[in-house]
Design an enzyme around this catalytic site. Sequence first.
Site, PDB file in Angstrom:
ATOM      1  N   LYS A 286       0.844  -1.206   0.000  1.00  0.00           N
ATOM      2  CA  LYS A 286       0.000   0.000   0.000  1.00  0.00           C
ATOM      3  C   LYS A 286       0.873   1.248   0.000  1.00  0.00           C
ATOM      4  O   LYS A 286       1.919   1.279   0.666  1.00  0.00           O
ATOM      5  CB  LYS A 286      -0.908  -0.031   1.233  1.00  0.00           C
ATOM      6  CG  LYS A 286      -1.955   1.079   1.301  1.00  0.00           C
ATOM      7  CD  LYS A 286      -2.783   0.927   2.577  1.00  0.00           C
ATOM      8  CE  LYS A 286      -3.896   1.958   2.680  1.00  0.00           C
ATOM      9  NZ  LYS A 286      -4.687   1.799   3.928  1.00  0.00           N
TER      10      LYS A 286
ATOM     11  N   SER B   6      -9.610   1.512   3.092  1.00  0.00           N
ATOM     12  CA  SER B   6      -8.843   2.346   2.195  1.00  0.00           C
ATOM     13  C   SER B   6      -7.793   1.571   1.397  1.00  0.00           C
ATOM     14  O   SER B   6      -7.284   2.089   0.415  1.00  0.00           O
ATOM     15  CB  SER B   6      -8.149   3.459   2.988  1.00  0.00           C
ATOM     16  OG  SER B   6      -7.207   2.906   3.895  1.00  0.00           O
TER      17      SER B   6
ATOM     18  N   SER C 163      -9.410  -0.879   7.268  1.00  0.00           N
ATOM     19  CA  SER C 163      -8.921  -0.732   5.897  1.00  0.00           C
ATOM     20  C   SER C 163      -8.241  -1.947   5.293  1.00  0.00           C
ATOM     21  O   SER C 163      -7.969  -1.948   4.094  1.00  0.00           O
ATOM     22  CB  SER C 163      -7.976   0.463   5.797  1.00  0.00           C
ATOM     23  OG  SER C 163      -8.743   1.632   5.744  1.00  0.00           O
TER      24      SER C 163
HETATM   25  N1  GLN Z   1     -12.823   3.514   6.630  1.00  0.00           N
HETATM   26  C1  GLN Z   1     -12.190   3.986   7.809  1.00  0.00           C
HETATM   27  C2  GLN Z   1     -11.861   5.446   7.650  1.00  0.00           C
HETATM   28  O1  GLN Z   1     -12.191   5.984   6.666  1.00  0.00           O
HETATM   29  C3  GLN Z   1     -10.965   3.183   8.118  1.00  0.00           C
HETATM   30  C4  GLN Z   1      -9.789   3.617   7.363  1.00  0.00           C
HETATM   31  C5  GLN Z   1      -8.558   2.843   7.697  1.00  0.00           C
HETATM   32  O2  GLN Z   1      -8.609   1.810   8.341  1.00  0.00           O
HETATM   33  N2  GLN Z   1      -7.430   3.383   7.270  1.00  0.00           N
HETATM   34  O3  GLN Z   1     -11.278   6.057   8.488  1.00  0.00           O
END
Ligand code: GLN
Length: 491
Positions: A82, A157, A181
């Site tokens: 990532k 994400s 994420s």
């Molecule tokens: N969807 C969650 C957010 O938008 C988690 C994101 C993540 O785990 N980086 O914060």
Amino acid sequence: MSAVDRLLDGPAADLARAVREREVTAVAVAEKALGRVRAAADRHGSYLWFAEDLALAQAAEVDRLVEHGENFPLAGVPLAVKDNIHVETLPSTAGSKILAGFVAAESATCVRRLVAAGAVVVGKTNCDEFGMGSSNESSAYRPVKNPWDPERVPGGSSGGSAAAVAARSAPLAIGTDTGGSVRQPASLCGLVGWKPTYGRVSRYGLIAFASSLDQAGAFARTVEDAALAFREMAGEDPRDSTSLRTPVPDVLGRMKKGVEGLRVGLLLEAEAEGGLAPDVRKSFEGTAELLRKAGATIVEVSVPRVPMAVPVYYLVATAEASSNLARFDGIRYGARRGDGDLASVYTGTRSAGFGPEVKRRILLGTFALSAGYQDAYYGRAERVRALLRRDFDAAFLKVDAILCPTSPETAFRFGAKTADPLQMYLADVFTVPASLAGLPALSVPSGLSSEGLPIGMQFIGPVDSEPVLFALARSVEEGAGVWTLKPPDAL
Ligand code: GLN
């Protein structure tokens, strides 16, 4: 189909064995994988940056050492990383324009450990900007398409990492999981995805979003591959002060013992609060039945403050983000804009460099921490977080792990939630509780919906319960059999 192609379509464990036994070379695997990475980038937008030179150099080194008898557990396994995790010599932008042109000077500890185990980095994957999102639509570069249905999101994400593995460009990918994420995109793309006990995997070399929640985790197509990645990534790191000093639990050994006698709690709040899609509910019930048949004891369990986790998370995470992202000011970090006085450099850089979701979160987090409001918002959120932790402690007196869907629904269409941030935030209802409590959790494919989209189930356990979580996941994998299916839009 060549031997290398077949290996790239299969589990990482088999590929590593073939490289160790010198049936194929790591260089031949890397060359083929790099072609697939380019194809996946074109087709799904899953990669932002390519690692040709690095991959070929790492692969040549693996081959050289294999010849000398080195027994790499991940020999020659192509690894997608990532874009908010540093890999030496490659760009690191966290999916943001503000870091355009930034190249990492060294690799994150978790990357270094995987490379030391024989993995070969093939590229950096697309993601929501700074990890903020649940659909990958907040990437400053491009959205990512889900290989199960290119009209739908892969989740976020870490959507690029998930799409990359689902499409068969790499058998293994890593991502960060702050509030889901890794687990949520794994669920939406038919993969296994885990986040560790807080502190078990070093955060050194991750671009920080919310430091009390951020953890690195991995995506794989099989539970065994996911467990192998855990074993290699986990461990003490003096460069991360929150890294655990205790011994890493043995996930691979426990996995072979099955689930006989384990007590699994069905999360009561999943039914009431989640607004579960009917196919997801059915798979939840089916998974419970499957585990019962495999010898586990199934009971119901309540974690009463689960419904408060989304509001608590979106205060804590935004507060920490507003502080962490202050370093992107055009002076220390960030593509500089504006000139003259300091204020215009700050404003110019941040106005041009951050996307709308990141700005929304910085504003929210700054407000939650501001004088006069801090106790009402941030302070209260931290107090509820402590109570949520206690709820989990009480639940784990009765059960070894909690089962609930990873996501209330399957992959949604592009644009379905972009107009309403609250709807997007609610996609995280089942993933943020484990993050807030610092608990390990993983998602495993449990079935397909009537539309042919993957459904994922999540296991959450107490601190250091990874061995039990992987064993339960293995049982679901065997029973559900989803891992053998290839997404219709794979390479
Ligand atoms: N969807 C969650 C957010 O938008 C988690 C994101 C993540 O785990 N980086 O914060």
